[in-house]
Design a protein around this motif. Structure first.
Motif, PDB file in Angstrom:
ATOM      1  N   LYS A 112      45.042  55.375  48.862  1.00 57.44           N
ATOM      2  CA  LYS A 112      45.902  54.529  48.540  1.00 57.44           C
ATOM      3  C   LYS A 112      46.904  53.725  49.154  1.00 57.44           C
ATOM      4  O   LYS A 112      47.734  53.126  49.039  1.00 57.44           O
ATOM      5  N   ILE A 172      41.448  42.025  44.414  1.00 53.36           N
ATOM      6  CA  ILE A 172      40.820  42.462  42.982  1.00 53.36           C
ATOM      7  C   ILE A 172      40.325  41.271  42.330  1.00 53.36           C
ATOM      8  O   ILE A 172      41.172  40.299  42.429  1.00 53.36           O
ATOM      9  N   LYS A 183      37.442  50.228  33.211  1.00 53.48           N
ATOM     10  CA  LYS A 183      38.149  50.611  34.807  1.00 53.48           C
ATOM     11  C   LYS A 183      36.354  51.607  35.461  1.00 53.48           C
ATOM     12  O   LYS A 183      35.852  51.059  36.367  1.00 53.48           O
ATOM     13  N   LYS A 223      41.193  46.391  38.854  1.00 52.95           N
ATOM     14  CA  LYS A 223      42.542  46.922  39.372  1.00 52.95           C
ATOM     15  C   LYS A 223      43.186  47.355  37.865  1.00 52.95           C
ATOM     16  O   LYS A 223      42.720  46.232  36.826  1.00 52.95           O
TER      17      LYS A 223
END
Lengths: 547, 459
Positions: free
Chosen positions: B85, A351, A376, A387
């Motif tokens: 995910k 990230i 985002k 994130k």
């Protein structure tokens, strides 16, 4: 050729066998000895209990937060390291002593390493394949006289499917024996060369002392194995691969490794030359982060790996092998991490930007979250790994700490005022406090994206610069053995001209704990005198205590 | 240069240029698919340079030609689960016996196949350690530790790794080996509904791997109680069928584990009402077996046949020099062809080895299953074209240089579709609907796949 053919361990044997002062994992060890796997129910619950008592925060997420404190580095570097790994959720302890569970966040770092290296390997003509994990004991025994370093570390399978196996099987500690066995079969003529292969695999070494990522019972790595028709080609290949590792360390991991050649003592008897990249950790100890061996004809002669050359003569092939492992993740942690936790170079960070929305009153929430979502999207579309932490049960302060612990390079804060001014606040992980914070960056996509990309680039360079400065300020150029002793006792690295014997080298190790890390490729000009013997020396060597 | 890994050239050669070799010399398969399927299969996987046999029975070496297929499938599946995910991680290879035994039914199903590490170096281990046959028992104690409240759910993890099952039944490369590579996904949810949804989402991904990439038709379905995963609630799978043997092959499985493991491993969470509840879990996996199924379905008596989507080399370009004709010109044309195709994203390579004749090369690359071969000889050079030959049906097509990329792309798509269509037709021809036991037995003996009503009662 009276060369004893010790199996090269490619990256790690050296450190496994060297009795460096490696602290045993005390904090989390469940009841039980080092050798015996802990009793089952006890192992997890006692791990839980121990972990809970040992830490200010327990394993449950709900109590992590602003009281998430790790041992300061200066106080106890090893405890800091273990705390960080737990808190940043990089790894957990395996059920069998010395094994490690690589959690998604830690694994994602390994995946970025894999992605980069895989491309480089393919570009240089290597193909991936997969060799079996089990090696008949007889293969290893073929090399028994040369595997002294390995045999206590071998995991042996003797029962399969409820029956005693006819022959004991070794769980691979490294794949030379199988690879060479196959090379012998596949190589007949010069047209079959060069043979360039690599495998990504797990290997097992039954270590006594372990440390997550740095030294574990089972670890992940890549091992490249190549065979060539001439010694020049093999040498070029070995150098090419250490160059690839060096470039990777500098450019992706922001770790300024020193690349060089190992001393004879430190070279594996199976190799003619070992090249290494040495990194300086935050506690100034050296970490061997990757190795590349020119194996010469040592293995081809042991395994009869021959080819018919263009003149019709049978010759033995010239080989190399090279590896980088999950130990490198430990290197990233210990090079850049600080008391707030992990610090990741943007190029390897899973990230790169975390967005923390802030609101006090309910009416502000919707607007803030909407703005955060669109920011985002903008960053995501621009290819940035972003994130949004919109969870509602944590305070912004908690989130700041959490994502700093996780080493995310940039944080974007959006509150109601930012929404109205259509701008955001951006904080750098590598520059603490007000200095690292910038207000009023426009949410307008082209401006925001450019700013973020720019900052990430700056952070990447800054991490490298800082690491270089730290490294250079902790290497002392010495001209006498006394000077070396002083430098080492101060925890630094010593660099000085060296042409003394293996005995001298071992004496230094015994007396100071420091070993020759390498003869660096980059050498200073001028005439040198060995600091130990006073004789002329062609090269300087670097000495340090290491992992 | 074609093939970066050395090929097994059979007998040792002298350094002198090899004489013109006839197509048949030493390169054909000695077994025929229709006559001795088992031997044919073993020959194909070895001769196509995908597999090397190893000194340990049931363990095989995956050579680059096979590894590339595995990596291509990974390149599809991994991003897809990331979209869902699901996160990758890595759990240890070793399992302590007590943990392995926690789920009784599970252990009954797997214990007979476990390999045990009993020594480290010269010392006997106090407690032997198992090598994972599958990772439920390795992972779930951590799920118990990591899952506390409903906000910790869903927990969705996957790992790419090797597993070991010490079986004694017929080892067969890819299909049944003692060590194999796979991915295993393990997910935990707050509700059964969520679990049920994911089971099918994953199953669909498996169907896509088989049908869209490997060009193998599969049937989705639910396993019987006896065949389901040991310790699970229900198992869904994609099933392939090999007409030559009349045998079904389990292609991939997606299990709903229910709450059985949650009970055994105490994987509880505090739900939104503040009550203690058990999670609902799934696990799902596909392995290197996929490659074996592909070989069995598409291979023929010339060797392997690769669907373009998974072929590491989609087009092989071979120069066909003739006496004094412009050899350099031919080679240049081949190089240019490869470059043009590569720039367009097609995986093309050339074979310029001067110690093998074009005929030998044709057989070699056919054995390796390359979907399309392009030959360039003096006549093609003159006509500014190339001759393409399809591996799947042997058809030959002339392609003008100007249309090279478009034509090749079309051909590859056609080959991919054709492989699937032919396989599907052959499979469908084998399906027989029966209603009585006698019909059943008869159909089975005729190597059919049978569709019959079944009450699935335990008898």
């Amino acid at each position: 050729m009276a060369v004893s053919l010790r199996l090269p361990s490619l990256t790690l044997t050296n450190l496994f066998s060297s009795p460096s002062s490696l602290p045993i994992l005390r904090r989390r060890r469940p009841h039980g000895t080092l050798l015996r796997p802990p009793p089952l129910a006890a192992s997890f619950s006692s791990q839980r209990a121990e972990a809970a008592s040992a830490q200010t925060q327990d394993k449950s997420k709900s109590s992590k937060g602003s009281d998430q404190v790790i041992t300061p580095r200066s106080q106890d570097f090893n405890a800091w390291y273990l705390d960080l790994i737990a808190n940043a959720e990089l790894a957990d302890y395996g059920p069998v002593r010395g094994t490690m569970v690589i959690r998604p966040y830690g694994y994602a770092i390994w995946e970025s390493i894999q992605d980069y290296l895989n491309v480089k390997f393919k570009e240089t003509g290597h193909s991936n394949m997969y060799f079996p994990q089990f090696i008949p004991y007889s293969f290893i025994e073929k090399e028994a006289s040369h595997v002294e370093g390995f045999s206590p570390e071998l995991a042996l399978v003797t029962i399969g499917g409820g029956k005693e196996l006819e022959e004991k099987l070794v769980v691979r500690p490294t794949s030379e024996t199988i690879v060479n066995h196959m090379f012998t079969k596949w190589i007949q003529s010069y047209r079959d060369l060069p043979l360039l292969i690599n495998q990504w695999a797990n290997v097992t070494r039954w270590e006594m002392r372990t440390k997550p990522f740095v030294r574990t019972l089972e670890f992940l790595w890549q091992e490249g194995h190549t065979a060539h028709a001439t010694p020049e080609e093999a040498e070029n290949e070995a150098i090419q691969m250490i160059d690839i590792y060096t470039k990777f360390a500098y450019e992706q991991a922001a770790i300024p490794v020193i690349a060089g050649r190992k001393s004879k003592v430190e070279t594996f008897a199976g190799a003619n030359k070992t090249y290494t990249i040495e990194a300086m950790m935050g506690d100034r100890k050296a970490l061997q982060a990757g190795t590349s061996h020119n194996l010469g004809q040592n293995f081809s002669r042991a395994f009869g790996t021959q080819f018919l050359d263009e003149t019709g003569q049978m010759q033995h092939v010239w080989q190399t092998s090279w590896a980088i492992s999950t130990r490198f993740v430990g290197g990233i942690i210990m090079t850049h991490g600080d008391d707030a936790g992990l610090m990741l170079p943007p190029k390897l960070a899973p990230i790169q930007v975390v967005i923390v929305p802030i609101w006090k009153k309910d009416e502000e929430k919707v607007a803030v979250l909407n703005a955060a979502s669109s920011v985002k999207e903008v960053l995501h579309t621009a290819g940035i790994k972003v994130k949004l932490d919109d969870s509602e049960q944590r305070t912004p302060g908690w989130k700041f700490n959490f994502w700093e612990m996780k080493g995310v390079p940039l944080r974007i804060e959006i509150g109601p005022r930012d929404v109205s001014s259509e701008s955001v606040v951006i904080s750098r992980r590598d520059v603490p406090g007000k200095q690292g914070k910038v207000f009023g960056i426009s949410m307008e996509p082209s401006i925001l994206v450019a700013f973020v990309k720019d900052k990430l680039y700056e952070i990447q360079s800054s991490l490298l610069e800082r690491a270089i400065a730290f490294r250079d300020s902790n290497i002392v150029d010495v001209n006498s053995y006394d000077d070396l002793k002083v430098a080492i006792s101060q925890g630094k690295w010593a660099r000085g001209p060296w042409s003394a014997t293996n005995e001298h080298e071992l004496k230094v190790k015994e007396e100071t704990g420091a070993t020759i890390r390498c003869f660096p490729f980059e050498q200073p000009e001028g005439i040198k005198k060995c600091f130990m013997t006073g004789d002329p020396a062609e090269e300087v060597a670097i000495f340090a205590k290491s992992y | 240069m074609a093939g970066s890994e050395a090929k097994n050239s059979g007998s040792k050669q002298s350094g002198a240029k090899k004489k013109e070799v006839k197509k048949e010399t030493g390169l054909g398969l000695t077994n025929r698919k229709a006559d001795n399927f088992g031997e044919w299969y073993s020959e194909v996987v070895v001769n196509s340079e995908m597999i090397e046999y190893y000194d340990i029975s049931g363990c095989y070496i995956l050579r680059p030609w096979a590894m590339a297929i595995w990596e291509i499938m990974q390149g599809f599946f991994d991003p897809e689960i990331k979209k869902m995910k699901i996160k990758n991680c890595y759990f240890p290879l070793f399992v302590s016996p007590g943990v392995l035994e926690k789920e009784k039914e599970h252990v009954e199903g797997f214990a007979p196949e476990v390999a045990w590490v009993t020594k480290s170096g010269k010392t006997d281990l106090e407690i032997p350690i198992a090598i994972r046959p599958t990772s439920e028992t390795v992972m779930y104690p951590y799920y118990s530790k990591w899952i506390r409240g409903h906000r910790d759910l869903p927990l969705k993890l996957n790992q790419w790794c090797n597993v070991v099952r010490w079986e004694f039944s017929n080892p067969t490369p890819f299909i049944r080996s003692r060590e194999f590579l796979w991915q295993e996904g393990h997910t935990a949810f707050a509700t059964k509904e969520e679990a049920d949804v994911e089971v099918l989402e994953i199953l669909e991904l498996y169907r896509r791997i088989y049908e869209e990439f490997l060009a193998v038709p599969v049937i989705k379905g639910k396993k019987s109680e006896m065949e389901k995963f040991a310790g699970g609630l229900y198992t869904t799978s994609v099933e392939a069928f090999i007409p030559n043997t009349g045998r079904g092959v389990q292609g991939a499985t997606s299990h709903c584990l229910g709450q059985n493991f949650a009970k055994m491993f105490e994987i509880n969470f505090e739900n939104e009402k503040g009550e203690k509840a058990m999670v609902w879990q799934n696990s799902w996996a596909y392995s290197t077996r996929t490659i074996g199924v592909m070989v069995m379905v598409h291979g023929d008596d010339k060797g392997l046949v690769l669907p373009p989507k998974v072929a590491s080399v989609q087009v092989i370009v071979i120069p066909v020099p003739y006496k004094d004709a412009d050899t350099q010109g031919i080679i240049d044309a081949c190089t240019a062809t490869v470059n043009t195709l590569c720039e367009a994203g097609i995986r093309a390579e050339s074979d310029f080895r001067d110690n093998y004749s074009p005929g030998w090369k044709y057989s070699h690359w056919e054995m390796k299953g390359v979907p399309l071969r392009i030959e360039i000889g003096p006549k093609d050079l003159a006509k500014k074209q190339a001759r393409a030959a399809r591996r799947d049906n042997g058809a030959k097509i002339d392609i003008a240089n100007d249309n090279l990329v478009d034509e090749v792309k079309k051909l590859l798509d056609t080959v991919q579709q054709n492989l699937f269509d032919v396989a599907k037709q052959k499979r469908d021809e084998c399906i027989e609907v029966v209603h009585t036991w006698d019909e059943f037995v008869q159909a089975l003996n005729q190597r059919k796949m049978i569709l019959a009503p079944w009450c699935d009662e335990e008898v």
